[in-house]
Motif scaffolding. Sequence first.
Motif, PDB file in Angstrom:
ATOM      1  N   LEU A  30       1.538  15.334  11.340  1.00 33.03           N
ATOM      2  CA  LEU A  30       1.650  15.324   9.875  1.00 33.03           C
ATOM      3  C   LEU A  30       0.293  15.571   9.211  1.00 33.03           C
ATOM      4  CD1 LEU A  30       4.073  12.331   9.146  1.00 33.03           C
ATOM      5  CD2 LEU A  30       4.522  14.761   8.758  1.00 33.03           C
ATOM      6  N   ALA A  31      -0.768  15.273   9.937  1.00 33.80           N
ATOM      7  CA  ALA A  31      -2.121  15.492   9.413  1.00 33.80           C
ATOM      8  C   ALA A  31      -2.717  16.799   9.935  1.00 33.80           C
ATOM      9  CB  ALA A  31      -3.028  14.321   9.792  1.00 33.80           C
ATOM     10  N   GLY A  32      -1.882  17.658  10.516  1.00 34.12           N
ATOM     11  CA  GLY A  32      -2.366  18.915  11.076  1.00 34.12           C
ATOM     12  C   GLY A  32      -2.776  19.929  10.025  1.00 34.12           C
ATOM     13  N   ARG A  85       8.437  -0.784  11.971  1.00 35.64           N
ATOM     14  CA  ARG A  85       8.376  -0.771  10.498  1.00 35.64           C
ATOM     15  C   ARG A  85       6.974  -0.358  10.033  1.00 35.64           C
ATOM     16  NH1 ARG A  85      10.339  -4.420   6.323  1.00 35.64           N
ATOM     17  NH2 ARG A  85       9.485  -3.604   4.363  1.00 35.64           N
ATOM     18  N   HIS A  86       5.949  -0.788  10.744  1.00 42.23           N
ATOM     19  CA  HIS A  86       4.588  -0.358  10.412  1.00 42.23           C
ATOM     20  C   HIS A  86       4.437   1.148  10.606  1.00 42.23           C
ATOM     21  CE1 HIS A  86       2.332  -3.987   9.415  1.00 42.23           C
ATOM     22  NE2 HIS A  86       3.016  -4.643  10.347  1.00 42.23           N
ATOM     23  N   CYS A  91       4.261   6.633   8.121  1.00 43.45           N
ATOM     24  CA  CYS A  91       4.928   7.913   7.837  1.00 43.45           C
ATOM     25  C   CYS A  91       5.061   8.128   6.335  1.00 43.45           C
ATOM     26  CB  CYS A  91       6.305   7.921   8.506  1.00 43.45           C
ATOM     27  SG  CYS A  91       7.291   9.386   8.107  1.00 43.45           S
ATOM     28  N   VAL A  92       5.471   7.087   5.604  1.00 46.55           N
ATOM     29  CA  VAL A  92       5.621   7.192   4.149  1.00 46.55           C
ATOM     30  C   VAL A  92       4.272   7.508   3.499  1.00 46.55           C
ATOM     31  CG1 VAL A  92       6.097   5.851   2.053  1.00 46.55           C
ATOM     32  CG2 VAL A  92       7.676   5.736   3.989  1.00 46.55           C
ATOM     33  N   SER A  94       1.735   9.092   4.836  1.00 51.20           N
ATOM     34  CA  SER A  94       1.384  10.484   5.150  1.00 51.20           C
ATOM     35  C   SER A  94       2.180  11.458   4.287  1.00 51.20           C
ATOM     36  CB  SER A  94       1.655  10.771   6.631  1.00 51.20           C
ATOM     37  OG  SER A  94       0.843   9.971   7.454  1.00 51.20           O
ATOM     38  N   LEU A  95       3.468  11.176   4.103  1.00 52.06           N
ATOM     39  CA  LEU A  95       4.306  12.042   3.269  1.00 52.06           C
ATOM     40  C   LEU A  95       3.851  11.996   1.805  1.00 52.06           C
ATOM     41  CD1 LEU A  95       7.802  11.221   4.802  1.00 52.06           C
ATOM     42  CD2 LEU A  95       6.582  13.398   4.998  1.00 52.06           C
ATOM     43  N   ALA A  96       3.424  10.814   1.344  1.00 56.02           N
ATOM     44  CA  ALA A  96       2.927  10.697  -0.033  1.00 56.02           C
ATOM     45  C   ALA A  96       1.680  11.560  -0.233  1.00 56.02           C
ATOM     46  CB  ALA A  96       2.623   9.233  -0.356  1.00 56.02           C
ATOM     47  N   GLU A  97       0.806  11.597   0.777  1.00 60.16           N
ATOM     48  CA  GLU A  97      -0.377  12.451   0.705  1.00 60.16           C
ATOM     49  C   GLU A  97       0.014  13.930   0.695  1.00 60.16           C
ATOM     50  OE1 GLU A  97      -3.139  11.516   3.765  1.00 60.16           O
ATOM     51  OE2 GLU A  97      -3.373   9.413   3.148  1.00 60.16           O
ATOM     52  N   LEU A  98       1.067  14.266   1.429  1.00 60.22           N
ATOM     53  CA  LEU A  98       1.505  15.667   1.501  1.00 60.22           C
ATOM     54  C   LEU A  98       2.106  16.159   0.189  1.00 60.22           C
ATOM     55  CD1 LEU A  98       3.030  15.817   5.099  1.00 60.22           C
ATOM     56  CD2 LEU A  98       0.849  16.752   4.316  1.00 60.22           C
ATOM     57  N   LEU A  99       2.455  15.244  -0.719  1.00 53.62           N
ATOM     58  CA  LEU A  99       2.922  15.677  -2.043  1.00 53.62           C
ATOM     59  C   LEU A  99       1.813  16.396  -2.803  1.00 53.62           C
ATOM     60  CD1 LEU A  99       4.990  12.550  -3.210  1.00 53.62           C
ATOM     61  CD2 LEU A  99       5.888  14.792  -2.551  1.00 53.62           C
ATOM     62  N   GLY A 100       0.567  16.209  -2.375  1.00 51.89           N
ATOM     63  CA  GLY A 100      -0.552  16.905  -2.991  1.00 51.89           C
ATOM     64  C   GLY A 100      -1.081  18.046  -2.132  1.00 51.89           C
TER      65      GLY A 100
END
Length: 508
Positions: A30-32, A85-86, A91-92, A94-100
């Motif tokens: 996800l950070a690729g 859960r952690h 994951c959430v 990382s996805l929030a960062e990908l919104l930008g």
Amino acid sequence: MAGTALADALEAVLANRGNANRVFDILEPLAGQEQAEVLGAGRTCSRLFGALLERRELFLGDLPAQEASLAERYSAEDKYKIWMRHRYNECVESLAELLGHDAFPVKEMALCTLMKFVELEAKHPLIKPEWKGSLTFPRKLLKVVVDGLLPVNEDASLLISRFQEYMEYDDIRYFVIKAVTESIGQVMQKTKERPLPFYQQNVFSLISPINMPNKESDMVKFLVKQDNWEELKVSKLQAHKQAFEKMWLSFLKHKLPTGLYKKVLVILHDSILPYMNEPTLMIDFLTVAYGIGGAISLLALNGLFILIHQHNLEYPDFYKKLYSLLDPSVYHVKYRARFFHLLDLFLSSSHLPAYLVAAFLKRLSRLALTAPPEALLMILPFICNLFRRHPACRVLVHRPDGPRDVSEDPYVMEEEEPSESRALESCLWEIQTLQNHYHPEVAKAAAVLSRALSELEDDISGLLELSAYELFDKEVKKKAADVPLEFEQIRGLFGKKNDVFAQHFALD
């Protein structure tokens, strides 16, 4: 990581808890740097955590720290669920960062994945209800999405337009409204009343298309319903209106970029005021907007006019403010059509006092002396309509001993208060001057006031947007009438008696 490797890791994690550590093989890409790699990892995360949410394999309730979860008081089952859960929370994040992210497909993937998690958390809550029947909607997760849609330093209108399909759900719309209100409070309090153009435009792009329900029976589309849904605020129209009103008031209490004032004012009467519990609370915003000038002042007065007539607002300075907008520029500005459409609306009541209407008639007539022909062809019928509505003002036309030019005119053009302008003591010598205008159509229109006016008002809607080009084009296309060159038609060279000689000479 290749697609097959992601698929293998997904299958391994879901098939056997002993393979739980392979979740990192899914999270790391996800950070690729490669877009395809990030998209593949995002889709795999969606399937993985979607399945874990549905299987209830994530810890329920207040999440302990990872170190605390190693304590003996937690069972192996709980330790696994806490650990996973952690990973879900990572994951959430990382996805929030990908919104930008720079690439829109990545932003879209992140948005759709997060909204899938919102839906699944709503159906399979990760929070324990505070009491039986309390709301378990994932408001914190939705707030993460809203924050991602409202960046401070870039335009997110494209991503926001993609999000609008979710706003059709009544519960999503309600919690988005509350999240936007919270975001505005957090972001704008740090600016010290300095506008944030990108952020405020993004907020407007998100909240301006909101379609509020007109009645409670219209609220039928919910993403998820709890057993006691009817008892919760989210199912009540009144609660939706309160949240909607609070959101707009919190947005509009801060200074906006100039262009945004106009956008808000254009939708105010249709999309905002009807859905507020107390529309008159908009008075502060409209007063500030009026002070900006130009078209914005006019639109602000339109909002005030609606509050006065539909919501019983007391605003005695309304016509004074409207009168002050009449300056030489009104006949030349690009919003001239809107200005006179609204001016016609504001002066439509036959109950306005004669001194007030007379002041508007005089100022409009005085300003008309320097107006272009296309504006005069609109304003002269406009003035005639005002006389039809207010017969008491006809003294301005039928006053034989009135002033003949500006040097004798008692009217005080510079007076800001219409009641002190002495307009009723004057006459419309300006219209008589326009009867000698160089343009024949203007002179003809001005001459109408010298005759008795018909009772039926002129329709000026077709004249509001008349341009100089259209006026010129109309004149050019006029067909010239046949002009008689002789008083009597010729009957022959020497008249009837000598027609024989005429024919003889013609033969020669």
